[in-house]
Design a protein around this motif. Structure first.
Motif, mmCIF file in Angstrom:
data_model
loop_
_atom_site.group_PDB
_atom_site.id
_atom_site.type_symbol
_atom_site.label_atom_id
_atom_site.label_comp_id
_atom_site.label_asym_id
_atom_site.label_seq_id
_atom_site.Cartn_x
_atom_site.Cartn_y
_atom_site.Cartn_z
ATOM 1 N N GLN A 137 3.237 -1.897 13.700
ATOM 2 C CA GLN A 137 1.617 -2.212 13.751
ATOM 3 C C GLN A 137 1.572 -3.729 14.714
ATOM 4 O O GLN A 137 2.806 -4.640 13.678
ATOM 5 C CB GLN A 137 1.000 -2.617 12.724
ATOM 6 C CG GLN A 137 -0.582 -2.539 11.983
ATOM 7 C CD GLN A 137 -1.615 -2.881 11.755
ATOM 8 O OE1 GLN A 137 -1.736 -1.812 10.653
ATOM 9 N NE2 GLN A 137 -1.986 -3.899 11.280
ATOM 10 N N LEU B 218 0.804 -1.974 0.429
ATOM 11 C CA LEU B 218 -0.061 0.105 -0.133
ATOM 12 C C LEU B 218 0.717 1.212 -0.400
ATOM 13 O O LEU B 218 2.345 1.352 0.572
ATOM 14 C CB LEU B 218 -0.364 0.211 1.413
ATOM 15 C CG LEU B 218 -1.415 -0.975 1.623
ATOM 16 C CD1 LEU B 218 -2.158 -1.592 2.931
ATOM 17 C CD2 LEU B 218 -2.787 -1.025 0.651
ATOM 18 N N HIS C 38 -9.312 -3.957 14.511
ATOM 19 C CA HIS C 38 -10.088 -4.425 13.572
ATOM 20 C C HIS C 38 -9.854 -6.003 14.154
ATOM 21 O O HIS C 38 -8.253 -6.692 14.659
ATOM 22 C CB HIS C 38 -8.323 -4.254 12.844
ATOM 23 C CG HIS C 38 -8.852 -3.212 11.563
ATOM 24 N ND1 HIS C 38 -8.799 -1.817 11.708
ATOM 25 C CD2 HIS C 38 -9.058 -3.619 10.508
ATOM 26 C CE1 HIS C 38 -9.289 -1.713 11.133
ATOM 27 N NE2 HIS C 38 -9.076 -1.889 9.704
ATOM 28 N N TRP D 147 2.262 -8.125 9.477
ATOM 29 C CA TRP D 147 0.507 -9.268 10.096
ATOM 30 C C TRP D 147 0.618 -10.130 8.242
ATOM 31 O O TRP D 147 0.919 -11.718 8.991
ATOM 32 C CB TRP D 147 -0.509 -8.091 10.138
ATOM 33 C CG TRP D 147 -1.128 -7.775 9.029
ATOM 34 C CD1 TRP D 147 -1.490 -6.814 8.495
ATOM 35 C CD2 TRP D 147 -1.969 -9.132 7.629
ATOM 36 N NE1 TRP D 147 -2.314 -6.087 8.313
ATOM 37 C CE2 TRP D 147 -2.503 -7.949 7.198
ATOM 38 C CE3 TRP D 147 -2.420 -9.463 7.526
ATOM 39 C CZ2 TRP D 147 -3.485 -8.215 6.039
ATOM 40 C CZ3 TRP D 147 -2.374 -10.327 6.336
ATOM 41 C CH2 TRP D 147 -3.754 -8.665 5.999
ATOM 42 N N LEU E 269 -4.308 -1.848 17.685
ATOM 43 C CA LEU E 269 -3.556 -1.875 16.921
ATOM 44 C C LEU E 269 -1.864 -1.448 16.558
ATOM 45 O O LEU E 269 -0.880 -2.287 16.365
ATOM 46 C CB LEU E 269 -3.909 -1.220 14.991
ATOM 47 C CG LEU E 269 -5.066 -1.774 15.070
ATOM 48 C CD1 LEU E 269 -5.445 -0.708 13.663
ATOM 49 C CD2 LEU E 269 -5.097 -3.131 13.986
ATOM 50 N N ASN F 218 -6.388 -8.575 12.269
ATOM 51 C CA ASN F 218 -5.113 -8.150 13.650
ATOM 52 C C ASN F 218 -5.827 -8.121 14.757
ATOM 53 O O ASN F 218 -4.541 -9.056 15.874
ATOM 54 C CB ASN F 218 -5.325 -6.816 13.133
ATOM 55 C CG ASN F 218 -5.645 -5.828 11.248
ATOM 56 O OD1 ASN F 218 -6.797 -5.669 11.072
ATOM 57 N ND2 ASN F 218 -4.196 -5.386 10.729
ATOM 58 N N GLU G 47 -11.009 -7.541 2.727
ATOM 59 C CA GLU G 47 -10.764 -6.486 1.904
ATOM 60 C C GLU G 47 -10.557 -6.190 0.542
ATOM 61 O O GLU G 47 -9.207 -5.718 0.288
ATOM 62 C CB GLU G 47 -9.509 -5.711 2.702
ATOM 63 C CG GLU G 47 -9.940 -5.706 3.778
ATOM 64 C CD GLU G 47 -9.626 -4.145 5.156
ATOM 65 O OE1 GLU G 47 -8.682 -4.050 4.545
ATOM 66 O OE2 GLU G 47 -9.530 -4.250 6.564
ATOM 67 N N ARG H 143 -2.866 -9.505 0.525
ATOM 68 C CA ARG H 143 -1.842 -9.361 1.545
ATOM 69 C C ARG H 143 -3.342 -10.203 2.623
ATOM 70 O O ARG H 143 -2.681 -10.904 3.245
ATOM 71 C CB ARG H 143 -1.520 -8.282 2.029
ATOM 72 C CG ARG H 143 -2.837 -7.278 2.286
ATOM 73 C CD ARG H 143 -2.688 -5.803 3.409
ATOM 74 N NE ARG H 143 -3.706 -5.108 3.088
ATOM 75 C CZ ARG H 143 -4.387 -5.066 2.323
ATOM 76 N NH1 ARG H 143 -4.208 -4.795 1.332
ATOM 77 N NH2 ARG H 143 -5.539 -3.754 2.696
ATOM 78 N N HIS H 144 -4.254 -10.086 1.850
ATOM 79 C CA HIS H 144 -5.180 -11.277 2.853
ATOM 80 C C HIS H 144 -5.445 -12.471 2.242
ATOM 81 O O HIS H 144 -5.531 -12.961 0.404
ATOM 82 C CB HIS H 144 -6.688 -10.231 3.314
ATOM 83 C CG HIS H 144 -6.995 -8.999 3.771
ATOM 84 N ND1 HIS H 144 -6.986 -9.389 5.275
ATOM 85 C CD2 HIS H 144 -6.307 -8.215 3.677
ATOM 86 C CE1 HIS H 144 -7.361 -8.162 6.082
ATOM 87 N NE2 HIS H 144 -6.632 -7.399 4.999
ATOM 88 N N ASP I 97 -10.329 -7.853 10.643
ATOM 89 C CA ASP I 97 -10.706 -8.739 9.828
ATOM 90 C C ASP I 97 -9.576 -9.607 9.845
ATOM 91 O O ASP I 97 -9.100 -10.133 8.517
ATOM 92 C CB ASP I 97 -10.502 -8.051 8.613
ATOM 93 C CG ASP I 97 -10.129 -7.238 8.041
ATOM 94 O OD1 ASP I 97 -9.173 -6.783 8.988
ATOM 95 O OD2 ASP I 97 -10.231 -6.855 6.896
ATOM 96 N N HIS J 189 3.523 -2.073 9.067
ATOM 97 C CA HIS J 189 2.761 -2.664 8.286
ATOM 98 C C HIS J 189 3.368 -1.355 6.729
ATOM 99 O O HIS J 189 3.172 -2.145 5.915
ATOM 100 C CB HIS J 189 1.596 -1.976 8.329
ATOM 101 C CG HIS J 189 0.245 -2.178 7.640
ATOM 102 N ND1 HIS J 189 -0.221 -1.340 6.216
ATOM 103 C CD2 HIS J 189 -0.432 -3.615 7.325
ATOM 104 C CE1 HIS J 189 -0.716 -2.003 5.843
ATOM 105 N NE2 HIS J 189 -1.946 -2.725 6.687
ATOM 106 N N TRP K 197 -6.146 4.021 10.901
ATOM 107 C CA TRP K 197 -6.755 2.927 11.347
ATOM 108 C C TRP K 197 -7.285 3.301 12.871
ATOM 109 O O TRP K 197 -8.049 2.418 13.361
ATOM 110 C CB TRP K 197 -6.437 1.691 10.874
ATOM 111 C CG TRP K 197 -6.489 1.778 9.524
ATOM 112 C CD1 TRP K 197 -7.618 0.752 8.844
ATOM 113 C CD2 TRP K 197 -5.281 0.505 9.334
ATOM 114 N NE1 TRP K 197 -6.687 0.763 7.692
ATOM 115 C CE2 TRP K 197 -5.532 0.933 7.668
ATOM 116 C CE3 TRP K 197 -3.752 1.096 9.024
ATOM 117 C CZ2 TRP K 197 -4.766 0.071 6.571
ATOM 118 C CZ3 TRP K 197 -2.897 0.556 8.213
ATOM 119 C CH2 TRP K 197 -3.135 0.493 6.710
HETATM 120 C C1 FUC Z 1 -6.539 -4.373 7.913
HETATM 121 C C2 FUC Z 1 -6.069 -5.091 6.798
HETATM 122 C C3 FUC Z 1 -5.111 -3.714 6.569
HETATM 123 C C4 FUC Z 1 -3.687 -2.842 8.013
HETATM 124 C C5 FUC Z 1 -5.498 -2.313 8.681
HETATM 125 C C6 FUC Z 1 -5.248 -2.546 9.941
HETATM 126 O O1 FUC Z 1 -7.594 -3.506 7.291
HETATM 127 O O2 FUC Z 1 -5.857 -4.832 5.863
HETATM 128 O O3 FUC Z 1 -3.700 -3.763 5.684
HETATM 129 O O4 FUC Z 1 -3.275 -4.107 8.517
HETATM 130 O O5 FUC Z 1 -6.026 -4.459 9.131
#
Ligand code: FUC
Length: 785
Positions: free
Chosen positions: A667, A28, A382, A625, A365, A386, A513, A586-587, A384, A663, A377
């Motif tokens: 993070q 990113l 988070h 991550w 985070l 983290n 994402e 990345r996901h 999804d 990141h 963020w």
């Molecule tokens: C998720 C990831 C991003 C980032 C964010 C805090 O949305 O897709 O890369 O780590 O968390």
């Protein structure tokens, strides 16, 4: 030499700025310059508070945080409705009908307009302020060194100036809830300093009062009241107070104690409690009475009780101790060393202890450390990947206590999450969370569908909770966790809908994402499967909810298969075979069933192979991550070499000189994921059996992992030499049966003995498992025969 220490020969703000282009982790765009705070300062924390020490010269700077200091939530200027825009569920059926008709674009368009939350009042995690220590008249200095001792949890700065040796020590005590700073000089009266305490919020005020400095105010956005107090005790010097400073002349020792807090309370719907003043004053009084030595002793006893539960020794790790950590990291880019690899493991555990303890909010985070009022963020929770990753290393490395805040937090989200389930998902019985969450019960989808719609987050985090039980295997733990699991299963029972083929799917569903707006993306289906089957097992174990068990069993039968193999041999990310072999996002949500899930395992070889194909397709290079996750995934594929490559790459490309994972920006999930990755390489226990050294890389021929936990209430010490098991000790805390295996030549079996050295009766299983009964409190020794 101390192999549990980070150290440097210069202050954080005098080291060369880290050049982003040296870090190739980002997919990113990120072009903020990296600060000394982020890259070189060193963290201490007690999970309520965190502080970053610069070791600056001649004046020290200590930036600090308190985990509840947030903007947003009730009372915030923008207004706050927990993110809910009423009326979302009214569009659910129409969106589902479009998807059934194959009209994906139209579905996406409608979802983009209606299945979103509002950002108003989401807020963000805040900087609290800084403590300044200004030295007067200090000339040149020499023999400078600063370091963070991970075992002692004390940060120290030492130097010589004017013929005297000076020392600063900083720690953050959990039992006594204070940040403690001591300055000493070995020449009498050599300390001439001015102390300041400066708030980072508009309107913050500091005054000298009641024998200390008091910083107080209310967050302009939401009126959250906060206060920090700093007490000063000088030995044989003169102490005078300015308007907002303390001035000390001619002391040889100075102790500063600071504690802070807010009137936040994690209680829906108002999230406010008492003003923190009384508690802070009491803590400072008690800590002041105790004196430095007692405070330090209590702090270290508390910290070591957790830290010493688990340790990794790798051959030649001691070599690292001779090199300053920034140089060690630099050298590692061309020549990997076991010293940095094990230091990073220990550091991850240190960071978890310092950022997540009972009674606090979970690690966010950045854990608890943050120098910005507009952090990336929002410095939030988070869901999804983290927050889940933050807690992957907890139970497995003997830090079950550190994941208590996660349990409390999830429990607190059930009520607001019930509202979200009803308003957006048409579920009257369950609770849900989506991608972004704050400490004020924001459980709504995010304000953009393309990253904000993530209902599987409830099941994803429930996996952490379920694992907590699997590790402890205590029924009382399951009883506590059961309502959260049950509410997750109920959500999925309500939300799953019938697809054209008659199976049950999540709809709409959006692979985290990444997209696309679909029905039944793999991660949703895998996590729904998990939530349902785990809840079923939990209910059966607790002998409750028979009707629900039956309802779940029938839904599981009708669930659209979570695992599908696609046209290029990959594990499909979606129900349809849409995966692009060139996609390096990345996901990699479609393999959640491999790790942290376990639906893909040794017994499902075809899916293991497909997961491998998907992982190879996505490639290794990524953010911190993502690399850490892939380390865990490759370890689950039993490929230690590849897992090691990921781990090495994380150190080479996603790690700052203070060993914060990035990141970018910093993070903390990658720090925690790293620890989990190391564990996954050395021990598995997700298939009802303890597998010793399942993915040992050739880079670690000899080593010792002490205190790692296995599911079923076991604590292990594992020693290996020349790439094979030398000996393992298995301590059984619950007296459950144990099955153990390791890769040994076929002719060999394991020798298993009890505490008295007697051979225990073993049943040999087809897959190489050695099964034996254990007694509670007994330790068993396992070696090759
Ligand atoms: C998720 C990831 C991003 C980032 C964010 C805090 O949305 O897709 O890369 O780590 O968390």
């Amino acid at each position: 030499m101390n192999t549990h220490r980070l150290w440097y020969t210069k202050p954080a703000d005098e080291l060369p700025p880290v050049d982003l282009s040296e870090l190739t982790c980002s997919e990113l765009a990120y072009d903020e310059p990296l600060s000394a705070w982020e890259t070189y300062a060193l963290p201490v924390g007690n999970a309520y508070m965190g502080a970053m020490v610069y070791g600056s010269m001649p004046h020290e700077r200590i930036q600090f945080n308190e985990k509840t200091l947030w903007t947003g939530g009730p009372g915030s200027k923008e207004g706050y409705r927990f993110g809910h825009v009423p009326g979302g569920a009214a569009h659910l059926d129409a969106i589902r009908a479009l998807l059934l008709d194959g009209k994906k674009d139209a579905a996406m368009d409608l979802a983009g307009r209606h299945l979103v939350g509002e950002q108003n009042g989401f807020g963000s995690y805040q900087n609290f302020g800084e403590i300044f220590i200004r030295h007067k008249g200090m000339g040149t200095y020499t023999a400078y060194e600063r370091g963070l001792d991970l075992d002692g949890a004390v940060e120290s700065v030492a130097y010589e100036a004017g013929g005297a040796r000076f020392r600063r020590e900083v720690f953050c005590s959990y039992p006594d809830h204070v940040l403690a700073i001591r300055l000493t000089a070995d020449a009498p009266g050599a300390l001439d300093v001015e102390i300041g305490l400066v708030g980072a919020q508009d309107g913050a005020e500091t005054v000298a009062a009641d024998g200390g400095l008091v910083l107080s105010g209310a967050v302009p956005d939401n009126g959250l009241a906060y206060e920090a107090r700093l007490a000063v005790a000088a030995h044989n010097g003169m102490l005078a107070w300015g308007k907002d400073t303390a001035v000390i002349h001619g002391a040889s020792e100075l102790v500063l104690l600071m504690s802070c807090g807010t009137d936040y309370r994690n209680a829906y719907p108002h999230y406010r409690g008492e003003h923190p003043r009384g508690d802070i004053a009491a803590r400072l009084h008690d800590a002041g009475q105790m004196g430095w030595d007692t405070l330090l002793r209590r702090h270290q006893e508390d910290h070591r009780a957790l830290y010493r539960e688990c340790a990794l020794s790798l051959r030649e790790a001691e070599k690292a101790a001779d090199m300053p950590t920034d140089a060690l990291l630099r050298a590692y880019r061309s020549e990997p060393s076991a010293g940095l690899e094990s230091l990073m493991f220990h550091y991850g555990r240190y960071l978890l202890i310092a950022s997540s303890r009972p009674g606090t909010l979970p690690a966010n985070l950045q854990g608890v450390w943050n120098a910005s009022n507009t952090p990336a963020w929002c410095g939030d929770y988070h869901f999804d990947i983290n927050l889940q990753m933050n807690y992957w290393p907890a139970d497995i490395t003997g830090l079950a206590e550190c994941s208590e805040p996660l349990v409390d937090y999830i429990e607190s989200l059930m009520e607001p999450g019930g509202g979200t389930a009803r308003l957006y998902f048409g579920s009257e019985r369950g609770w849900v969370v989506n991608t972004m969450n704050n400490p004020f019960g924001f459980t709504a989808p995010g304000w953009r569908f393309t990253w904000g719609w993530a209902p599987n987050s409830n099941a994803f985090i429930a996996m952490n909770l379920w694992e907590k039980y699997l590790f402890s295997r205590k029924e009382e733990d399951l009883r506590r966790l059961y309502p959260m699991l049950r509410g997750t299963a109920l959500f999925w029972l309500d939300f799953l809908t019938v697809d054209t083929d008659g199976t049950l799917v999540s709809s709409p569903s959006f692979s985290p994402e990444h997209g696309l707006c679909e029905k039944g993306c793999a991660m949703d289906q895998q996590l729904a499967w998990f939530a349902l089957t785990a809840t079923h097992e939990a209910a059966a174990t607790l002998r409750v909810d028979e009707a629900l068990q039956a309802e779940i069993a029938s839904a599981v039968e009708r669930l659209s298969p979570p695992l599908r193999i696609g046209r290029w041999g990959q594990l499909q990310e979606w129900k349809d075979d849409l995966d692009d072999p060139e996609d390096t996002h990345r996901h990699i949500s479609q393999v959640a069933a491999l790790y942290p899930g376990c639906q893909i395992n040794r017994t499902t070889r075809a899916f293991m192979d497909a997961a491998r194909v998907s992982l190879l397709g996505r490639g290794d290079a990524s953010t911190g991550w993502s690399r850490a996750w892939k380390t865990c995934l490759w370890a689950r594929l039993l490929d230690g070499g590849h897992a090691y490559r990921l781990l090495r790459g994380q150190l080479q490309t996603c790690t700052y000189p203070n060993l914060f994972d990035t990141h970018p920006p910093f993070q903390i999930d990658g720090n925690f994921g790293y620890v989990a990755g190391v564990c996954e390489m050395l021990v598995h226990s997700h298939m009802g059996m303890i597998e010793l050294l399942p993915a040992l890389p050739s880079a670690w021929p000899d080593g010792h992992l002490r205190g790692v936990r296995a599911r079923g209430g076991f604590r292990l010490d594992i020693r290996w030499a020349r790439g094979v098991l030398a000996e393992a000790a298995i301590y059984s805390s619950g007296g459950h049966d144990c099955v153990v295996r390791t890769d040994v030549p076929e002719s060999q079996c394991l020798d298993i003995r009890d505490g008295q050295g007697r051979s225990v009766p073993v049943a040999l299983m087809a897959d190489g498992g050695h099964s034996f009964a254990t007694e509670k409190g007994e330790t068993y020794r396992v070696s090759l025969r």
